[in-house]
Design an enzyme around this catalytic site. Structure first.
Site, PDB file in Angstrom:
ATOM      1  N   VAL A   1      56.678  34.018  66.862  1.00  0.00           N
ATOM      2  CA  VAL A   1      55.438  33.289  66.046  1.00  0.00           C
ATOM      3  C   VAL A   1      56.267  32.938  64.817  1.00  0.00           C
ATOM      4  O   VAL A   1      56.834  33.813  63.979  1.00  0.00           O
ATOM      5  CB  VAL A   1      54.624  34.537  65.662  1.00  0.00           C
ATOM      6  CG1 VAL A   1      53.375  33.991  64.856  1.00  0.00           C
ATOM      7  CG2 VAL A   1      53.908  35.007  67.065  1.00  0.00           C
TER       8      VAL A   1
ATOM      9  N   GLN B   1      62.558  34.471  67.190  1.00  0.00           N
ATOM     10  CA  GLN B   1      61.273  34.425  66.504  1.00  0.00           C
ATOM     11  C   GLN B   1      60.378  33.775  67.645  1.00  0.00           C
ATOM     12  O   GLN B   1      60.494  32.405  68.142  1.00  0.00           O
ATOM     13  CB  GLN B   1      61.297  33.715  65.401  1.00  0.00           C
ATOM     14  CG  GLN B   1      60.253  33.805  64.418  1.00  0.00           C
ATOM     15  CD  GLN B   1      60.177  33.025  62.994  1.00  0.00           C
ATOM     16  OE1 GLN B   1      61.229  32.699  62.596  1.00  0.00           O
ATOM     17  NE2 GLN B   1      59.068  33.337  62.197  1.00  0.00           N
TER      18      GLN B   1
ATOM     19  N   HIS C   1      57.432  38.142  59.676  1.00  0.00           N
ATOM     20  CA  HIS C   1      56.846  39.619  60.090  1.00  0.00           C
ATOM     21  C   HIS C   1      57.991  40.504  60.133  1.00  0.00           C
ATOM     22  O   HIS C   1      59.085  39.908  60.744  1.00  0.00           O
ATOM     23  CB  HIS C   1      55.777  39.506  61.097  1.00  0.00           C
ATOM     24  CG  HIS C   1      56.288  38.801  62.368  1.00  0.00           C
ATOM     25  ND1 HIS C   1      56.736  37.840  62.451  1.00  0.00           N
ATOM     26  CD2 HIS C   1      56.726  39.271  63.494  1.00  0.00           C
ATOM     27  CE1 HIS C   1      57.032  37.308  63.970  1.00  0.00           C
ATOM     28  NE2 HIS C   1      57.336  38.481  64.569  1.00  0.00           N
ATOM     29  N   ILE C   2      57.915  41.571  59.887  1.00  0.00           N
ATOM     30  CA  ILE C   2      58.606  42.705  59.995  1.00  0.00           C
ATOM     31  C   ILE C   2      58.092  43.615  61.179  1.00  0.00           C
ATOM     32  O   ILE C   2      57.147  44.087  61.034  1.00  0.00           O
ATOM     33  CB  ILE C   2      59.098  43.440  58.573  1.00  0.00           C
ATOM     34  CG1 ILE C   2      59.411  42.344  57.571  1.00  0.00           C
ATOM     35  CG2 ILE C   2      60.136  44.525  58.957  1.00  0.00           C
ATOM     36  CD1 ILE C   2      59.332  42.889  56.241  1.00  0.00           C
ATOM     37  N   HIS C   3      59.272  43.871  61.995  1.00  0.00           N
ATOM     38  CA  HIS C   3      58.970  44.995  63.116  1.00  0.00           C
ATOM     39  C   HIS C   3      59.454  46.233  62.442  1.00  0.00           C
ATOM     40  O   HIS C   3      60.308  46.438  62.073  1.00  0.00           O
ATOM     41  CB  HIS C   3      59.496  44.476  64.425  1.00  0.00           C
ATOM     42  CG  HIS C   3      59.347  43.202  65.122  1.00  0.00           C
ATOM     43  ND1 HIS C   3      58.505  43.176  66.010  1.00  0.00           N
ATOM     44  CD2 HIS C   3      59.551  42.071  64.634  1.00  0.00           C
ATOM     45  CE1 HIS C   3      58.384  41.957  66.596  1.00  0.00           C
ATOM     46  NE2 HIS C   3      58.928  41.166  65.706  1.00  0.00           N
TER      47      HIS C   3
END
Length: 106
Positions: free
Chosen positions: A96, A94, A100-102
């Site tokens: 950031v 990680q 969040h999901i890529h």
């Protein structure tokens, strides 16, 4: 830097530019600036949560919303299949510290 001050929070607050693909009251979806696939989107909750370790039971609807959004986004990008990634913690890759999901597809 606290999770309140991440690049994603600044994008959500329109302090930084981004290529926004989708937005609703719970999340924003942007194109990754360093794509690892032909389609590489980031699904980011507007609520700043640093990592999966920081989720609470009250976040289940938000996370469910984001998961249900993934196939809709893929279809809007003309993908018939896709891969998702969530990096958690520094040793999990990680970069950031705002969940969040890529979404990746070719």
């Amino acid at each position: 830097m606290s999770n309140q001050d991440t690049i994603f929070t600044r994008i959500i607050n329109r302090e930084l530019p981004a290529d926004i693909v989708y937005e609703d009251d719970k999340c924003i979806v942007i194109k990754d600036i360093n794509p690892r696939a032909r389609i590489h989107l980031l699904v980011i909750p507007k609520k700043p949560i640093a990592t999966l370790f920081d989720l609470t039971p009250e976040d289940k609807d938000l996370m469910g919303h984001m998961m249900l959004l993934l196939p809709q986004l893929a279809q809007s990008q003309n993908l018939d299949g896709f891969k998702t990634q969530i990096h958690t913690g520094e040793s999990g890759g990680q970069e950031v510290f705002h969940i969040h999901i890529h979404l990746l597809g070719n």
